[in-house]
Write a protein that holds these residues in place. Structure first.
Motif, PDB file in Angstrom:
ATOM      1  N   SER A 187      11.961   9.130 -11.014  1.00  0.00           N
ATOM      2  CA  SER A 187      11.286   9.658 -12.188  1.00  0.00           C
ATOM      3  C   SER A 187      11.555   8.779 -13.399  1.00  0.00           C
ATOM      4  O   SER A 187      12.459   7.945 -13.379  1.00  0.00           O
ATOM      5  CB  SER A 187      11.741  11.090 -12.483  1.00  0.00           C
ATOM      6  N   ALA A 188      10.768   8.987 -14.439  1.00  0.00           N
ATOM      7  CA  ALA A 188      10.943   8.245 -15.693  1.00  0.00           C
ATOM      8  C   ALA A 188      10.780   9.213 -16.855  1.00  0.00           C
ATOM      9  O   ALA A 188       9.917  10.080 -16.846  1.00  0.00           O
ATOM     10  CB  ALA A 188       9.912   7.120 -15.804  1.00  0.00           C
ATOM     11  N   THR A 189      11.651   9.036 -17.856  1.00  0.00           N
ATOM     12  CA  THR A 189      11.627   9.836 -19.076  1.00  0.00           C
ATOM     13  C   THR A 189      11.882   8.904 -20.251  1.00  0.00           C
ATOM     14  O   THR A 189      12.739   8.029 -20.161  1.00  0.00           O
ATOM     15  CB  THR A 189      12.734  10.914 -19.058  1.00  0.00           C
ATOM     16  N   THR A 190      11.169   9.094 -21.333  1.00  0.00           N
ATOM     17  CA  THR A 190      11.460   8.301 -22.529  1.00  0.00           C
ATOM     18  C   THR A 190      12.644   8.921 -23.259  1.00  0.00           C
ATOM     19  O   THR A 190      13.030  10.058 -23.001  1.00  0.00           O
ATOM     20  CB  THR A 190      10.274   8.277 -23.510  1.00  0.00           C
ATOM     21  N   THR A 191      13.184   8.181 -24.189  1.00  0.00           N
ATOM     22  CA  THR A 191      14.125   8.760 -25.138  1.00  0.00           C
ATOM     23  C   THR A 191      13.312   9.655 -26.061  1.00  0.00           C
ATOM     24  O   THR A 191      12.083   9.712 -25.967  1.00  0.00           O
ATOM     25  CB  THR A 191      14.797   7.666 -25.998  1.00  0.00           C
ATOM     26  N   SER A 192      13.967  10.351 -26.972  1.00  0.00           N
ATOM     27  CA  SER A 192      13.197  11.070 -27.979  1.00  0.00           C
ATOM     28  C   SER A 192      12.443  10.022 -28.798  1.00  0.00           C
ATOM     29  O   SER A 192      12.947   8.924 -29.031  1.00  0.00           O
ATOM     30  CB  SER A 192      14.102  11.927 -28.858  1.00  0.00           C
ATOM     31  N   VAL A 225       7.303  11.868 -16.667  1.00  0.00           N
ATOM     32  CA  VAL A 225       6.290  11.890 -15.606  1.00  0.00           C
ATOM     33  C   VAL A 225       6.755  12.774 -14.457  1.00  0.00           C
ATOM     34  O   VAL A 225       7.957  13.035 -14.304  1.00  0.00           O
ATOM     35  CB  VAL A 225       5.983  10.473 -15.064  1.00  0.00           C
ATOM     36  N   ASP A 226       5.799  13.232 -13.650  1.00  0.00           N
ATOM     37  CA  ASP A 226       6.148  13.950 -12.428  1.00  0.00           C
ATOM     38  C   ASP A 226       6.870  12.980 -11.500  1.00  0.00           C
ATOM     39  O   ASP A 226       6.483  11.802 -11.399  1.00  0.00           O
ATOM     40  CB  ASP A 226       4.898  14.474 -11.726  1.00  0.00           C
ATOM     41  N   THR A 275       0.803  -1.216   0.000  1.00  0.00           N
ATOM     42  CA  THR A 275       0.000   0.000   0.000  1.00  0.00           C
ATOM     43  C   THR A 275       0.836   1.266   0.000  1.00  0.00           C
ATOM     44  O   THR A 275       0.295   2.349  -0.125  1.00  0.00           O
ATOM     45  CB  THR A 275      -0.938   0.016   1.229  1.00  0.00           C
ATOM     46  N   ASN A 276       2.155   1.177   0.151  1.00  0.00           N
ATOM     47  CA  ASN A 276       2.977   2.386   0.202  1.00  0.00           C
ATOM     48  C   ASN A 276       3.668   2.648  -1.140  1.00  0.00           C
ATOM     49  O   ASN A 276       4.831   2.995  -1.194  1.00  0.00           O
ATOM     50  CB  ASN A 276       3.997   2.305   1.338  1.00  0.00           C
ATOM     51  N   ARG A 277       2.935   2.501  -2.223  1.00  0.00           N
ATOM     52  CA  ARG A 277       3.463   2.767  -3.566  1.00  0.00           C
ATOM     53  C   ARG A 277       2.589   3.810  -4.246  1.00  0.00           C
ATOM     54  O   ARG A 277       1.424   3.976  -3.896  1.00  0.00           O
ATOM     55  CB  ARG A 277       3.514   1.482  -4.393  1.00  0.00           C
ATOM     56  N   LYS A 278       3.179   4.478  -5.212  1.00  0.00           N
ATOM     57  CA  LYS A 278       2.453   5.514  -5.945  1.00  0.00           C
ATOM     58  C   LYS A 278       2.774   5.376  -7.419  1.00  0.00           C
ATOM     59  O   LYS A 278       3.863   4.957  -7.796  1.00  0.00           O
ATOM     60  CB  LYS A 278       2.891   6.893  -5.444  1.00  0.00           C
ATOM     61  N   THR A 279       1.816   5.759  -8.254  1.00  0.00           N
ATOM     62  CA  THR A 279       1.999   5.752  -9.703  1.00  0.00           C
ATOM     63  C   THR A 279       1.864   7.183 -10.216  1.00  0.00           C
ATOM     64  O   THR A 279       0.968   7.904  -9.829  1.00  0.00           O
ATOM     65  CB  THR A 279       0.957   4.855 -10.381  1.00  0.00           C
ATOM     66  N   SER A 280       2.789   7.567 -11.095  1.00  0.00           N
ATOM     67  CA  SER A 280       2.730   8.851 -11.773  1.00  0.00           C
ATOM     68  C   SER A 280       2.615   8.551 -13.263  1.00  0.00           C
ATOM     69  O   SER A 280       3.310   7.674 -13.775  1.00  0.00           O
ATOM     70  CB  SER A 280       3.999   9.651 -11.477  1.00  0.00           C
TER      71      SER A 280
END
Length: 181
Positions: free
Chosen positions: A133-138, A173-174, A37-42
């Motif tokens: 955090s997560a970011t895609t490539t171009s 994502v935030d 229960t201590n997880r979050k999704t952005s």
């Protein structure tokens, strides 16, 4: 008659409030595949794609944390997606190492609903707040940069056109704050 209209209005307002609150809440199965229960999704969506990252919000200092990010093709037709490797880059502010990535050279044909999943483990080093955090490539679809979202702060006026287009085509994502105790 006036009292009845007031009651109906009050019930309507409560229903709207409940609907708005429930729209913001994700079920545990979506935001937390492990049942914790201590997880979050952005998450963020743009140009027929969605990116989401799932990470713990509270951990013990020194503990390993599992982070998962998923890029989903939400379009109705298959596309040729041009990207780097890995397609999603996960970052943890408590991890001070420099990672080398290949930002070009991959093409994936994605049917509708296809998902690209990246998992990574990070080690918390000391008590305090850190960010995941997560970011895609171009990203390019059929050879054209997509209109990304979330990476606007990385785009500057002094960038060349190619660099600017590449930066604008990323999904970011935030960040999720993780508290190590």
């Amino acid at each position: 008659m006036k009292n009845r209209a007031g009651k109906i209005f009050t019930i309507f307002c409560i229903a709207l409030l409940l609907a708005a609150c429930s729209a913001e809440t994700e079920p545990a199965s979506d935001s937390d595949p492990s049942g914790e229960t201590n997880r979050k999704t952005s998450r963020i969506e743009a140009s027929g794609f969605s990116l989401k990252v799932n990470a713990p919000t509270v951990v013990e200092a020194g503990e390993l944390i599992q982070v998962e990010a998923v890029l989903t093709h939400n379009g109705e037709e298959a596309v040729d997606l041009y990207h780097g490797d890995p397609i999603i880059r996960l970052s943890y502010s408590g991890d001070k190492g420099i990672k080398e990535y290949n930002d070009i050279g991959r093409v994936s044909t994605l049917p509708p609903g296809d998902k690209k999943v990246v998992k990574e483990t990070f080690k918390t080093k000391k008590p305090g707040a850190e960010k995941v955090s997560a970011t895609t490539t171009s990203l390019k679809v059929d050879g054209e940069y997509i209109e990304g979202k979330g990476n606007e702060k990385a785009v500057t006026d002094d960038m060349g056109e190619i660099s600017k287009n590449a930066a604008q085509s990323k999904l970011r994502v935030d960040p999720i704050e993780t508290e190590a105790r």
